[in-house]
Design a protein around this motif. Structure first.
Motif, PDB file in Angstrom:
ATOM      1  N   THR A   1      -9.300 -39.390 -32.353  1.00  0.00           N
ATOM      2  CA  THR A   1      -9.024 -40.801 -32.650  1.00  0.00           C
ATOM      3  C   THR A   1      -9.879 -41.727 -31.798  1.00  0.00           C
ATOM      4  OG1 THR A   1      -7.214 -40.824 -31.029  1.00  0.00           O
ATOM      5  CG2 THR A   1      -6.636 -40.338 -33.334  1.00  0.00           C
ATOM      6  N   SER A   2     -10.920 -41.194 -31.164  1.00  0.00           N
ATOM      7  CA  SER A   2     -11.721 -42.024 -30.277  1.00  0.00           C
ATOM      8  C   SER A   2     -13.163 -41.530 -30.225  1.00  0.00           C
ATOM      9  CB  SER A   2     -11.134 -42.028 -28.855  1.00  0.00           C
ATOM     10  OG  SER A   2     -11.235 -40.741 -28.276  1.00  0.00           O
ATOM     11  N   LYS A   3     -14.019 -42.389 -29.772  1.00  0.00           N
ATOM     12  CA  LYS A   3     -15.425 -42.051 -29.577  1.00  0.00           C
ATOM     13  C   LYS A   3     -15.573 -41.029 -28.457  1.00  0.00           C
ATOM     14  CE  LYS A   3     -19.810 -44.334 -28.394  1.00  0.00           C
ATOM     15  NZ  LYS A   3     -20.447 -45.658 -28.141  1.00  0.00           N
ATOM     16  N   ALA A   4     -14.767 -41.171 -27.403  1.00  0.00           N
ATOM     17  CA  ALA A   4     -14.837 -40.235 -26.280  1.00  0.00           C
ATOM     18  C   ALA A   4     -14.512 -38.816 -26.715  1.00  0.00           C
ATOM     19  CB  ALA A   4     -13.895 -40.689 -25.167  1.00  0.00           C
ATOM     20  N   ALA A   5     -13.517 -38.672 -27.579  1.00  0.00           N
ATOM     21  CA  ALA A   5     -13.162 -37.332 -28.061  1.00  0.00           C
ATOM     22  C   ALA A   5     -14.302 -36.723 -28.869  1.00  0.00           C
ATOM     23  CB  ALA A   5     -11.887 -37.402 -28.898  1.00  0.00           C
ATOM     24  N   ASN A   6     -14.986 -37.537 -29.646  1.00  0.00           N
ATOM     25  CA  ASN A   6     -16.133 -37.031 -30.401  1.00  0.00           C
ATOM     26  C   ASN A   6     -17.257 -36.585 -29.465  1.00  0.00           C
ATOM     27  OD1 ASN A   6     -14.679 -37.739 -32.661  1.00  0.00           O
ATOM     28  ND2 ASN A   6     -15.889 -39.565 -33.128  1.00  0.00           N
ATOM     29  N   LEU A   7     -17.522 -37.362 -28.421  1.00  0.00           N
ATOM     30  CA  LEU A   7     -18.582 -37.005 -27.474  1.00  0.00           C
ATOM     31  C   LEU A   7     -18.235 -35.722 -26.713  1.00  0.00           C
ATOM     32  CD1 LEU A   7     -19.548 -40.510 -26.015  1.00  0.00           C
ATOM     33  CD2 LEU A   7     -20.938 -39.047 -27.479  1.00  0.00           C
ATOM     34  N   ASN A   8     -17.000 -35.600 -26.286  1.00  0.00           N
ATOM     35  CA  ASN A   8     -16.596 -34.379 -25.567  1.00  0.00           C
ATOM     36  C   ASN A   8     -16.755 -33.146 -26.446  1.00  0.00           C
ATOM     37  OD1 ASN A   8     -15.934 -35.716 -23.190  1.00  0.00           O
ATOM     38  ND2 ASN A   8     -13.837 -36.133 -23.860  1.00  0.00           N
ATOM     39  N   PHE A   9     -16.424 -33.282 -27.708  1.00  0.00           N
ATOM     40  CA  PHE A   9     -16.589 -32.157 -28.632  1.00  0.00           C
ATOM     41  C   PHE A   9     -18.068 -31.785 -28.763  1.00  0.00           C
ATOM     42  CE2 PHE A   9     -17.413 -30.366 -32.800  1.00  0.00           C
ATOM     43  CZ  PHE A   9     -16.424 -29.395 -32.931  1.00  0.00           C
ATOM     44  N   ALA A  10     -18.935 -32.797 -28.891  1.00  0.00           N
ATOM     45  CA  ALA A  10     -20.360 -32.521 -29.068  1.00  0.00           C
ATOM     46  C   ALA A  10     -20.978 -31.923 -27.819  1.00  0.00           C
ATOM     47  CB  ALA A  10     -21.088 -33.808 -29.453  1.00  0.00           C
ATOM     48  N   MET A  11     -20.556 -32.381 -26.642  1.00  0.00           N
ATOM     49  CA  MET A  11     -21.159 -31.884 -25.400  1.00  0.00           C
ATOM     50  C   MET A  11     -20.931 -30.390 -25.217  1.00  0.00           C
ATOM     51  SD  MET A  11     -22.824 -34.292 -23.925  1.00  0.00           S
ATOM     52  CE  MET A  11     -23.011 -33.662 -22.268  1.00  0.00           C
ATOM     53  N   ARG A  12     -19.846 -29.861 -25.786  1.00  0.00           N
ATOM     54  CA  ARG A  12     -19.559 -28.423 -25.638  1.00  0.00           C
ATOM     55  C   ARG A  12     -20.528 -27.571 -26.444  1.00  0.00           C
ATOM     56  NH1 ARG A  12     -14.016 -30.284 -25.679  1.00  0.00           N
ATOM     57  NH2 ARG A  12     -13.883 -29.909 -27.948  1.00  0.00           N
ATOM     58  N   SER A  13     -21.196 -28.197 -27.421  1.00  0.00           N
ATOM     59  CA  SER A  13     -22.117 -27.418 -28.260  1.00  0.00           C
ATOM     60  C   SER A  13     -23.583 -27.658 -27.890  1.00  0.00           C
ATOM     61  CB  SER A  13     -21.907 -27.779 -29.735  1.00  0.00           C
ATOM     62  OG  SER A  13     -22.213 -29.142 -29.971  1.00  0.00           O
ATOM     63  N   VAL A  14     -23.838 -28.474 -26.863  1.00  0.00           N
ATOM     64  CA  VAL A  14     -25.214 -28.797 -26.486  1.00  0.00           C
ATOM     65  C   VAL A  14     -25.804 -27.650 -25.681  1.00  0.00           C
ATOM     66  CG1 VAL A  14     -26.642 -30.326 -25.083  1.00  0.00           C
ATOM     67  CG2 VAL A  14     -24.876 -31.288 -26.570  1.00  0.00           C
ATOM     68  N   GLU A  15     -27.028 -27.261 -26.005  1.00  0.00           N
ATOM     69  CA  GLU A  15     -27.730 -26.201 -25.285  1.00  0.00           C
ATOM     70  C   GLU A  15     -28.959 -26.714 -24.538  1.00  0.00           C
ATOM     71  OE1 GLU A  15     -28.704 -23.336 -28.235  1.00  0.00           O
ATOM     72  OE2 GLU A  15     -26.610 -22.762 -28.651  1.00  0.00           O
TER      73      GLU A  15
END
Length: 266
Positions: free
Chosen positions: A211-225
């Motif tokens: 429900t937030s931009k922060a939650a979207n960013l945290n999800f994406a950071m876990r997949s960054v290589e």
């Protein structure tokens, strides 16, 4: 006449009174001379405005004392007043010269500092060019119901226009309270595209429960290589060289994070 005078005494008396009143009302006023009086010295006048008009060069070298009640005379400045004016003029010239000198010194130092900074940036830029090209991941968080009409343009812009020092992956992470089959289908189709320049990749994830931009960013950071991450908003169209500048600034300053400024294009 005696009878007539007696009969008309009141009338004559009132007539005399009226005549006397008229004579007093129209008694002429004393005249005032507007020219220098014969009793006044040279340069002296009865009226202040006449004396002011007679000053040479509009009073640069003389003055009229308007506080007096008359006569008004044109007086030259004395030695003390001339000396004081001369000192004020010298102080004004010294102040102007000091300001010009300080401005000159400031501009010279600023120029030398900019030259040193430019030389340092050039040297460090050459060192950065000798370094291995880094891989960068661009994350674009998105709230799809509000930004479904602009997200595709942003993806096309970043993938095709923005320059990168190395490999560039673009990851869009979005949340939506309800399914949006049309736009979600088009985003999934973009993942299969191979038209992107320089082998760039595009990935798209829907973050369920976010429900937030922060939650979207945290999800994406876990997949960054990749070792570097840049974050754009869904309505950002960065300048073509902006990512190169950010990477160069990070390397030259040994910073862990840098932020660019933005401006409204339209």
């Amino acid at each position: 006449h005696g009878a007539l005078d007696g009969a008309t005494g009141a009338s004559m008396a009132s007539g005399n009174a009226s005549l006397l009143h008229v004579q007093r009302a129209f008694m002429p006023l004393p005249s005032v001379s507007l020219s220098p009086s014969n009793k006044l010295g040279p340069g002296c006048f009865d009226l202040a405005n006449v004396a002011v008009e007679k000053q040479r060069l509009s009073g640069w070298f003389s003055f009229v004392d308007l506080r007096s009640t008359g006569p008004f005379c044109i007086e030259p400045y004395n030695a003390f007043e001339w000396t004081f004016s001369l000192l004020l003029g010298v102080m004004a010239m010294l102040s102007t010269a000091t300001c010009l000198f300080v401005a000159y010194v400031f501009l010279c130092r600023l120029q030398r500092r900019c030259a040193r900074s430019t030389n340092r940036c050039v040297s460090e830029g050459r060192q950065l060019l000798d370094m291995p090209a880094p891989a960068i991941t661009a994350i674009v968080p998105c709230y799809l119901p509000n930004e479904q009409d602009i997200i595709e343009d942003t993806i096309e812009w970043i993938m095709n226009v923005v320059e990168s020092p190395g490999a560039l992956d673009v990851v869009v992470v979005y949340n939506t309270p309800s399914d949006l089959p049309d736009i979600e289908g088009r985003l999934q189709a973009l993942q299969a595209e191979t038209k992107w320049p320089e082998g760039r990749r595009f990935r798209c994830y829907r973050v369920h429960g976010s429900t937030s931009k922060a939650a979207n960013l945290n999800f994406a950071m876990r997949s960054v290589e990749s070792p570097y991450v840049v974050i754009y908003d869904a309505d950002h169209h960065p300048d073509a060289d902006s990512l190169m500048l950010l990477w160069g600034m990070m390397g030259s300053t040994q910073a862990d994070c840098v932020q660019g400024s933005y401006y409204m294009r339209n």
